[in-house]
Design a protein around this motif. Structure first.
Motif, PDB file in Angstrom:
ATOM      1  N   LEU A 161       6.269  35.523  47.341  1.00  0.00           N
ATOM      2  CA  LEU A 161       6.870  35.692  48.667  1.00  0.00           C
ATOM      3  C   LEU A 161       6.004  35.020  49.730  1.00  0.00           C
ATOM      4  O   LEU A 161       6.501  34.305  50.611  1.00  0.00           O
ATOM      5  CB  LEU A 161       7.014  37.189  48.972  1.00  0.00           C
ATOM      6  N   GLY A 162       4.682  35.230  49.643  1.00  0.00           N
ATOM      7  CA  GLY A 162       3.760  34.629  50.601  1.00  0.00           C
ATOM      8  C   GLY A 162       3.689  33.122  50.495  1.00  0.00           C
ATOM      9  O   GLY A 162       3.571  32.422  51.508  1.00  0.00           O
ATOM     10  N   ASN A 163       3.768  32.575  49.273  1.00  0.00           N
ATOM     11  CA  ASN A 163       3.763  31.119  49.107  1.00  0.00           C
ATOM     12  C   ASN A 163       4.905  30.478  49.881  1.00  0.00           C
ATOM     13  O   ASN A 163       4.734  29.453  50.557  1.00  0.00           O
ATOM     14  CB  ASN A 163       3.887  30.761  47.622  1.00  0.00           C
ATOM     15  N   GLY A 164       6.094  31.074  49.769  1.00  0.00           N
ATOM     16  CA  GLY A 164       7.249  30.526  50.478  1.00  0.00           C
ATOM     17  C   GLY A 164       7.131  30.630  51.976  1.00  0.00           C
ATOM     18  O   GLY A 164       7.473  29.691  52.710  1.00  0.00           O
ATOM     19  N   SER A 165       6.628  31.761  52.483  1.00  0.00           N
ATOM     20  CA  SER A 165       6.559  31.957  53.932  1.00  0.00           C
ATOM     21  C   SER A 165       5.443  31.140  54.567  1.00  0.00           C
ATOM     22  O   SER A 165       5.592  30.637  55.687  1.00  0.00           O
ATOM     23  CB  SER A 165       6.380  33.446  54.255  1.00  0.00           C
TER      24      SER A 165
ATOM     25  N   LEU B 271       6.316  33.862  36.378  1.00  0.00           N
ATOM     26  CA  LEU B 271       7.772  33.779  36.505  1.00  0.00           C
ATOM     27  C   LEU B 271       8.254  34.551  37.730  1.00  0.00           C
ATOM     28  O   LEU B 271       9.042  34.030  38.536  1.00  0.00           O
ATOM     29  CB  LEU B 271       8.439  34.315  35.247  1.00  0.00           C
ATOM     30  N   ILE B 272       7.782  35.787  37.894  1.00  0.00           N
ATOM     31  CA  ILE B 272       8.229  36.587  39.035  1.00  0.00           C
ATOM     32  C   ILE B 272       7.733  35.980  40.344  1.00  0.00           C
ATOM     33  O   ILE B 272       8.435  35.993  41.355  1.00  0.00           O
ATOM     34  CB  ILE B 272       7.764  38.060  38.892  1.00  0.00           C
ATOM     35  N   ALA B 273       6.524  35.399  40.320  1.00  0.00           N
ATOM     36  CA  ALA B 273       6.011  34.743  41.524  1.00  0.00           C
ATOM     37  C   ALA B 273       6.863  33.539  41.900  1.00  0.00           C
ATOM     38  O   ALA B 273       7.144  33.296  43.083  1.00  0.00           O
ATOM     39  CB  ALA B 273       4.556  34.315  41.309  1.00  0.00           C
ATOM     40  N   THR B 274       7.291  32.792  40.896  1.00  0.00           N
ATOM     41  CA  THR B 274       8.110  31.606  41.148  1.00  0.00           C
ATOM     42  C   THR B 274       9.480  31.982  41.695  1.00  0.00           C
ATOM     43  O   THR B 274      10.003  31.342  42.619  1.00  0.00           O
ATOM     44  CB  THR B 274       8.252  30.804  39.848  1.00  0.00           C
ATOM     45  N   ILE B 275      10.079  33.025  41.118  1.00  0.00           N
ATOM     46  CA  ILE B 275      11.393  33.464  41.580  1.00  0.00           C
ATOM     47  C   ILE B 275      11.330  33.933  43.034  1.00  0.00           C
ATOM     48  O   ILE B 275      12.254  33.693  43.825  1.00  0.00           O
ATOM     49  CB  ILE B 275      11.925  34.595  40.672  1.00  0.00           C
ATOM     50  N   MET B 276      10.214  34.576  43.404  1.00  0.00           N
ATOM     51  CA  MET B 276      10.079  35.113  44.756  1.00  0.00           C
ATOM     52  C   MET B 276       9.772  34.040  45.793  1.00  0.00           C
ATOM     53  O   MET B 276       9.962  34.266  46.982  1.00  0.00           O
ATOM     54  CB  MET B 276       8.983  36.180  44.793  1.00  0.00           C
TER      55      MET B 276
ATOM     56  N   TYR C 140      -6.619  29.013  54.455  1.00  0.00           N
ATOM     57  CA  TYR C 140      -7.228  30.314  54.135  1.00  0.00           C
ATOM     58  C   TYR C 140      -6.170  31.265  53.581  1.00  0.00           C
ATOM     59  O   TYR C 140      -6.402  31.954  52.580  1.00  0.00           O
ATOM     60  CB  TYR C 140      -7.857  30.884  55.406  1.00  0.00           C
ATOM     61  N   LEU C 141      -5.003  31.295  54.226  1.00  0.00           N
ATOM     62  CA  LEU C 141      -3.918  32.169  53.762  1.00  0.00           C
ATOM     63  C   LEU C 141      -3.389  31.712  52.397  1.00  0.00           C
ATOM     64  O   LEU C 141      -3.143  32.530  51.500  1.00  0.00           O
ATOM     65  CB  LEU C 141      -2.771  32.190  54.774  1.00  0.00           C
ATOM     66  N   TYR C 142      -3.229  30.410  52.237  1.00  0.00           N
ATOM     67  CA  TYR C 142      -2.686  29.884  50.984  1.00  0.00           C
ATOM     68  C   TYR C 142      -3.692  29.996  49.845  1.00  0.00           C
ATOM     69  O   TYR C 142      -3.321  30.062  48.679  1.00  0.00           O
ATOM     70  CB  TYR C 142      -2.258  28.430  51.189  1.00  0.00           C
ATOM     71  N   PHE C 143      -4.990  30.010  50.202  1.00  0.00           N
ATOM     72  CA  PHE C 143      -6.042  30.249  49.221  1.00  0.00           C
ATOM     73  C   PHE C 143      -5.798  31.581  48.520  1.00  0.00           C
ATOM     74  O   PHE C 143      -6.020  31.718  47.313  1.00  0.00           O
ATOM     75  CB  PHE C 143      -7.404  30.262  49.931  1.00  0.00           C
ATOM     76  N   LEU C 144      -5.308  32.554  49.294  1.00  0.00           N
ATOM     77  CA  LEU C 144      -4.998  33.870  48.718  1.00  0.00           C
ATOM     78  C   LEU C 144      -3.693  33.843  47.924  1.00  0.00           C
ATOM     79  O   LEU C 144      -3.667  34.197  46.743  1.00  0.00           O
ATOM     80  CB  LEU C 144      -4.906  34.921  49.818  1.00  0.00           C
ATOM     81  N   THR C 145      -2.600  33.423  48.569  1.00  0.00           N
ATOM     82  CA  THR C 145      -1.280  33.576  47.932  1.00  0.00           C
ATOM     83  C   THR C 145      -1.114  32.646  46.723  1.00  0.00           C
ATOM     84  O   THR C 145      -0.757  33.091  45.640  1.00  0.00           O
ATOM     85  CB  THR C 145      -0.156  33.322  48.947  1.00  0.00           C
ATOM     86  N   PHE C 146      -1.394  31.362  46.905  1.00  0.00           N
ATOM     87  CA  PHE C 146      -1.234  30.437  45.779  1.00  0.00           C
ATOM     88  C   PHE C 146      -2.361  30.609  44.772  1.00  0.00           C
ATOM     89  O   PHE C 146      -2.151  30.492  43.561  1.00  0.00           O
ATOM     90  CB  PHE C 146      -1.189  28.988  46.272  1.00  0.00           C
TER      91      PHE C 146
END
Length: 510
Positions: free
Chosen positions: A430-434, A369-374, A326-332
């Motif tokens: 940031l959320g994808n990584g966490s 790009l910014i999402a990937t860097i974060m 559910y969380l990853y549905f949002l961030t990714f």
């Protein structure tokens, strides 16, 4: 410890329960008031009066901060157990880092193939094809379907057949959609359904994410998995790579006589030029062969007992598999949706901007790009500061950004619109990584299987937003309500993450 906190810890459980209930009731009241303010302001703005927009926004922000302040007064656990963390062995560090580097490059390639249609669709109608807005949005969204569904088996096969063999195989078969797409877009008479078929088949490239992540997580100790998975997530750069490179490679015959015949594209000025749309797909074929060879000869299968596919499906019984999905549905999903649909949004919404619509392919690549860097920053911060806390920050910013986007959709608002998009994508990365740091923490034994399920359902988060945006544009003339719905969904994710992974008394706090 403050006098208040000391008195609270010594109070009778009945009193602390009453305090907790009171705070929860207040929080529900604050959220209800925010929803009322949102509805009232949207109705007013859609009616033509935008004067109330910013005052309402600031009032809602104050209510949100007040709610966050109330969380401080929630009772703490009576005893906080001291956990002694043992140093984990890392005997094959050199092989692990080599595997990570090869995996990162191969994953970037997979994302470039997966998102090539987001760059192709912008050029189709100018090159002789005749597709409506809905069909164009379907071509950008459809690769997500197969890419999402296949992530479950792609995550499971690592434990069944080995990381090297699995990853080499799924990388090599990406040649199929590249060849098919390249042939299909050479002819403007190609039917929409043929284009849609190859768009769907391209989804196999998106499923590589699950195999890549499952392979990397095997080689690193738990204390480094957030960082390692975050670095591997830099493979998302493939989205930016595709959107930057496609406009360049379609301008000339990359393979000489083997490139095929060019199409004639009509420019805004009325002039024409020759383009090789097929290069958007053919350009990746030699890179696919190189990456497949690098995986086969440069990595090894992790030494482990093979698991049956059926035994790994037991992760579906764990509630955390579905909460994390559910969380990853949002961030990714936000990352995928922005990467796939932003070029069309810019072209359709800001067509009347001063000086004409901004060049979609000049701005769109910066969002992924910014999402990937974060993403690696999110994994590193989760290792250091706690995954629950970092995820909460990311989701909070995304919710705030979603509400803000609905206010910046006038032709003159593009600079602010793009700035908010960049803020949302940074938070999504940031959320994808966490979120991926949480997976091996709550289920270390079947992390590969959980990654497959979570990444599968999370990728579907990139399928629905483009369709919702397209529907709102076609029927309402504006994507404002789509962004509001996304913001409300983010608020629900914030509550779930707080309850399970950030709340101090949660047994799965991380």
């Amino acid at each position: 410890m403050s006098d208040f906190r000391l008195a609270q810890n010594q109070a009778h459980p009945t009193k602390t329960n009453t305090l907790t209930l009171g705070i929860v009731v207040l929080l529900i009241g604050i959220v209800s008031l925010q929803i009322w303010l949102l509805t009232a302001s949207l109705n007013t703005v859609l009616g033509g009066d935008s004067a109330i927009a910013w005052p309402t926004f600031y009032a809602s922000l104050l209510l949100f901060l007040g709610g966050v302040g109330l969380l401080r007064f929630l009772p703490q656990p009576l005893r906080v157990p001291i956990v002694v963390v043992k140093e984990e062995a890392f005997p094959q560090a050199k092989l692990a880092w080599r595997t990570l580097i090869i995996s990162f490059v191969s994953l970037a390639l997979a994302f470039a193939v997966w998102f090539m249609w987001s760059a192709i669709t912008v050029k189709l109608n100018d090159s002789g094809f005749h597709l409506n807005k809905g069909q164009l949005f379907w071509l950008t969204a459809t690769p997500v379907i197969l890419g999402s569904v296949l992530r479950i088996p792609y995550g499971l096969i690592v434990s069944r057949f080995g990381s090297r063999r699995s990853y080499a195989f799924v990388t090599l078969i990406m040649i199929i959609p590249c060849v098919g797409t390249g042939i299909a877009v050479q002819n403007p008479q190609t039917s929409y359904w043929v284009l849609l078929f190859w768009s769907a088949v391209t989804g196999i490239a998106g499923a590589n994410f699950a195999t890549s992540m499952a392979a990397v997580t095997l080689w690193f100790p738990k204390k480094m998995q957030g960082t390692a998975l975050g670095i591997n997530g830099l493979g998302n750069l493939g989205v930016t790579l595709a959107q930057f490179s496609v406009p360049v490679v379609i301008g000339f015959a990359v393979y000489g006589a083997f490139s095929g015949a060019p199409l004639v594209m009509t420019l805004k000025s009325g002039a024409t030029k020759s383009v090789y749309l097929q290069n958007a797909a053919f350009i990746w074929i030699p890179v696919i062969l190189l990456c497949s060879a690098a995986i086969w000869f440069g990595t090894k299968d992790f030494p482990m007992e093979p698991k049956t596919l059926a035994s790994q499906l037991n992760v579906g019984r764990d509630k955390h598999t579905w909460i994390l999905s559910y969380l990853y549905f949002l961030t990714f999903g936000c990352f995928v949706a922005m990467g796939a649909s932003l070029p069309l949004i810019i072209k359709e919404v800001f067509i009347k901007a001063p000086g004409g619509a901004p060049n979609p392919l000049a701005y769109a690549p910066w969002a992924p790009l910014i999402a990937t860097i974060m993403r690696p920053i999110g994994g590193w911060a989760a290792d250091k500061l706690g995954a629950g806390r970092i995820t909460a920050i990311a989701i909070g910013v995304m919710a705030l950004g979603g509400f803000s986007l609905s206010q910046f959709l006038r032709p003159t608002d593009f600079p602010m619109f793009f700035a908010v998009i960049m803020m949302i994508c940074a938070a999504a990365g940031l959320g994808n990584g966490s979120v991926f740091k949480i997976i091996p923490t709550v289920n270390p034994k079947d992390a590969g299987a959980v990654i497959g399920v979570v990444s599968c359902l999370g990728a579907f988060g990139g399928f629905f937003p483009p369709l919702l945006l397209g529907w709102c544009l076609e029927h309402l003339g504006t994507p404002a309500w789509a962004y509001v719905i996304m913001a409300l969904f983010a608020m629900s994710c914030f509550v779930l993450n707080w309850w399970f992974y950030w709340r101090k008394i949660s047994p799965t706090r991380c």
